[in-house]
Enzyme design. Structure first.
Site, PDB file in Angstrom:
ATOM      1  N   ARG A 165      55.187  24.000  52.624  1.00  0.00           N
ATOM      2  CA  ARG A 165      53.924  24.484  53.206  1.00  0.00           C
ATOM      3  C   ARG A 165      52.872  23.445  52.845  1.00  0.00           C
ATOM      4  O   ARG A 165      52.599  23.221  51.666  1.00  0.00           O
ATOM      5  CB  ARG A 165      53.572  25.862  52.647  1.00  0.00           C
ATOM      6  CG  ARG A 165      52.167  26.316  53.001  1.00  0.00           C
ATOM      7  CD  ARG A 165      51.911  27.769  52.704  1.00  0.00           C
ATOM      8  NE  ARG A 165      52.536  28.625  53.700  1.00  0.00           N
ATOM      9  CZ  ARG A 165      52.162  29.879  53.945  1.00  0.00           C
ATOM     10  NH1 ARG A 165      51.170  30.430  53.263  1.00  0.00           N
ATOM     11  NH2 ARG A 165      52.771  30.592  54.868  1.00  0.00           N
ATOM     12  N   HIS A 205      53.557  27.072  62.648  1.00  0.00           N
ATOM     13  CA  HIS A 205      54.149  28.078  61.745  1.00  0.00           C
ATOM     14  C   HIS A 205      55.379  28.684  62.450  1.00  0.00           C
ATOM     15  O   HIS A 205      55.382  29.844  62.841  1.00  0.00           O
ATOM     16  CB  HIS A 205      53.099  29.157  61.435  1.00  0.00           C
ATOM     17  CG  HIS A 205      53.414  29.987  60.228  1.00  0.00           C
ATOM     18  ND1 HIS A 205      54.493  29.780  59.408  1.00  0.00           N
ATOM     19  CD2 HIS A 205      52.767  31.070  59.700  1.00  0.00           C
ATOM     20  CE1 HIS A 205      54.504  30.664  58.434  1.00  0.00           C
ATOM     21  NE2 HIS A 205      53.463  31.466  58.588  1.00  0.00           N
ATOM     22  N   GLN A 227      57.108  32.112  61.416  1.00  0.00           N
ATOM     23  CA  GLN A 227      56.333  33.299  61.769  1.00  0.00           C
ATOM     24  C   GLN A 227      56.650  33.743  63.196  1.00  0.00           C
ATOM     25  O   GLN A 227      56.852  34.928  63.463  1.00  0.00           O
ATOM     26  CB  GLN A 227      54.830  32.988  61.639  1.00  0.00           C
ATOM     27  CG  GLN A 227      53.965  34.189  61.931  1.00  0.00           C
ATOM     28  CD  GLN A 227      54.162  35.302  60.911  1.00  0.00           C
ATOM     29  OE1 GLN A 227      54.065  35.073  59.724  1.00  0.00           O
ATOM     30  NE2 GLN A 227      54.460  36.500  61.376  1.00  0.00           N
ATOM     31  N   ASP A 267      45.223  36.663  64.448  1.00  0.00           N
ATOM     32  CA  ASP A 267      45.355  36.102  63.097  1.00  0.00           C
ATOM     33  C   ASP A 267      43.934  35.937  62.570  1.00  0.00           C
ATOM     34  O   ASP A 267      42.956  36.081  63.326  1.00  0.00           O
ATOM     35  CB  ASP A 267      46.090  34.744  63.192  1.00  0.00           C
ATOM     36  CG  ASP A 267      46.369  34.095  61.840  1.00  0.00           C
ATOM     37  OD1 ASP A 267      46.236  34.773  60.805  1.00  0.00           O
ATOM     38  OD2 ASP A 267      46.723  32.894  61.820  1.00  0.00           O
ATOM     39  N   CYS A 300      50.248  38.183  61.682  1.00  0.00           N
ATOM     40  CA  CYS A 300      51.146  37.534  60.719  1.00  0.00           C
ATOM     41  C   CYS A 300      50.819  37.903  59.274  1.00  0.00           C
ATOM     42  O   CYS A 300      51.665  37.776  58.404  1.00  0.00           O
ATOM     43  CB  CYS A 300      51.106  36.024  60.914  1.00  0.00           C
ATOM     44  SG  CYS A 300      49.491  35.285  60.628  1.00  0.00           S
ATOM     45  N   ARG A 326      60.340  38.497  58.705  1.00  0.00           N
ATOM     46  CA  ARG A 326      60.310  37.140  58.154  1.00  0.00           C
ATOM     47  C   ARG A 326      61.599  36.888  57.370  1.00  0.00           C
ATOM     48  O   ARG A 326      62.197  35.827  57.465  1.00  0.00           O
ATOM     49  CB  ARG A 326      59.089  36.956  57.221  1.00  0.00           C
ATOM     50  CG  ARG A 326      57.735  36.983  57.898  1.00  0.00           C
ATOM     51  CD  ARG A 326      57.531  35.807  58.813  1.00  0.00           C
ATOM     52  NE  ARG A 326      57.715  34.513  58.156  1.00  0.00           N
ATOM     53  CZ  ARG A 326      56.784  33.879  57.445  1.00  0.00           C
ATOM     54  NH1 ARG A 326      55.576  34.385  57.347  1.00  0.00           N
ATOM     55  NH2 ARG A 326      57.037  32.706  56.871  1.00  0.00           N
TER      56      ARG A 326
END
Ligand code: CP
Ligand code: NVA
Length: 324
Positions: free
Chosen positions: A113, A140, A143, A235, A276, A304
């Site tokens: 990340r 991402h 996700q 988001d 998310c 996830r």
């Protein structure tokens, strides 16, 4: 339980652009199998990655990504090593390439990340093991795999589905656009002017959509975006690294780009809401929506784990000829 050792199209998963439609659908299918196994008394997936190790480098905070990757490796008999980027030699100036080369000697797969997507590209180019993007400023992918699985479960199909994204044209939105276009799902994005997904991402999506027949629509009107939507997504307006823009963004986004009950009534009857997480109730979404009957955010968060287990298996086992 029969699991094929199909290889994915790409060694590294830095964005959904690395995956073909058949890869995405095969990951979702395997995730469904592993999810069903995990709920059985005698889970037959327990040794699938026995003796395998995932290295995880985090430059930014994480709750779901870290815990789901770590738990996923343990559940399949492997191990995961968490590395805070501040506490490895990277923080003292060791190059990304030397970090990648060294860690590749000890692990079977790397997840990172990062702030700057370009760092992830450098990491992946130098690593001899597969590299997974656990979120960068641009993408991402994990996700969106979880989101597609959630929509598939909730709506019992992906074919003919229409998705609306309301809010920031950010990293999550970029992979949503690409993923939908790749598998032929209609996607409509409503972002304020200046906060749309970048043109080059829209070009990738529109090119893919030409061959899959997906409709890609970019607007600044949330009501237009949610029309006919089976799923409404958003988001945070303030992604990690954008904190200094917090006040300006609040002015730009709230209330027009907030997902509230009134906006949800503009979507298809029975439309679901996805986020998310982490969420800021009262900003991008009201408590009434995220905690209400349309919301599937906990199913989404759970997924996830399952999609990442599928992804890890596809990336690690196929390279090491594990029999399952
Ligand atoms: N959705 C997501 O990636 O959550 P974390 O930032 O907690 O990992
Ligand atoms: N767009 C958000 C997603 C967090 C999971 C961020 O980058 O902070």
């Amino acid at each position: 339980m029969k699991i094929s050792k199909t290889c994915l199209s790409s060694k590294n998963i830095l964005s959904l652009d690395d995956l073909k439609s058949e890869d995405i659908l095969s990951i979702l299918k395997l995730a469904e199998v592993l999810k069903a196994e995990a709920k059985r008394k005698n889970d037959r997936s327990k040794q699938l990655l026995s003796g395998k190790v995932l290295g995880m480098i985090f430059q930014k905070p994480s709750t779901r990504t870290r815990v789901s990757f770590e738990a996923g490796m343990y559940q399949m008999g492997g191990n995961a090593i968490y590395m805070d980027a501040q506490n490895i030699q990277l923080a003292r100036g060791e190059s990304i390439e030397d970090t990648a080369r060294s860690i590749s000697l000890y692990v079977n797969c790397l997840m990172a990340r990062v702030y700057n997507h370009h760092d992830l590209v450098k990491l992946a180019e130098a690593a001899s093991v597969p590299v997974i993007n656990g979120l960068s400023d641009t993408f991402h992918p994990c996700q969106i795999l979880a989101d597609l699985l959630t929509i598939k479960e909730q709506k019992k199909r992906l074919k003919g589905i229409s998705i609306a994204w309301v809010g920031d044209g950010n990293n999550v939105c970029n992979d949503l656009l690409i993923g939908c276009a790749e598998i032929g799902i209609d996607i409509s994005i409503a972002s304020p002017r200046g906060y749309e997904p970048p043109d080059w991402i829209i070009s990738i999506a529109t090119n893919k959509a030409r061959s899959t027949g997906a409709k890609v629509n970019i607007t600044d009107d949330p009501l237009i975006a949610v029309q006919d939507a089976d799923a409404v997504m958003t988001d945070t307006f303030v992604s990690i690294g954008k904190d200094e823009e917090k006040e300006v963004r609040k002015e730009v986004f709230v209330p027009k780009y907030q997902v509230n009950s009134q906006l949800m009534t503009g979507a298809k009857k029975g439309a679901i809401f996805l986020h998310c997480l982490p969420a800021t109730r009262g900003q991008e979404v009201t408590a009434e929506v995220i905690d209400g009957k349309h919301s599937v955010v906990w199913e989404e968060a759970e997924n996830r784990l399952h999609v990442q287990k599928a992804l890890l298996y596809r990336l690690i086992a196929s390279r090491n000829q594990i029999r399952a």
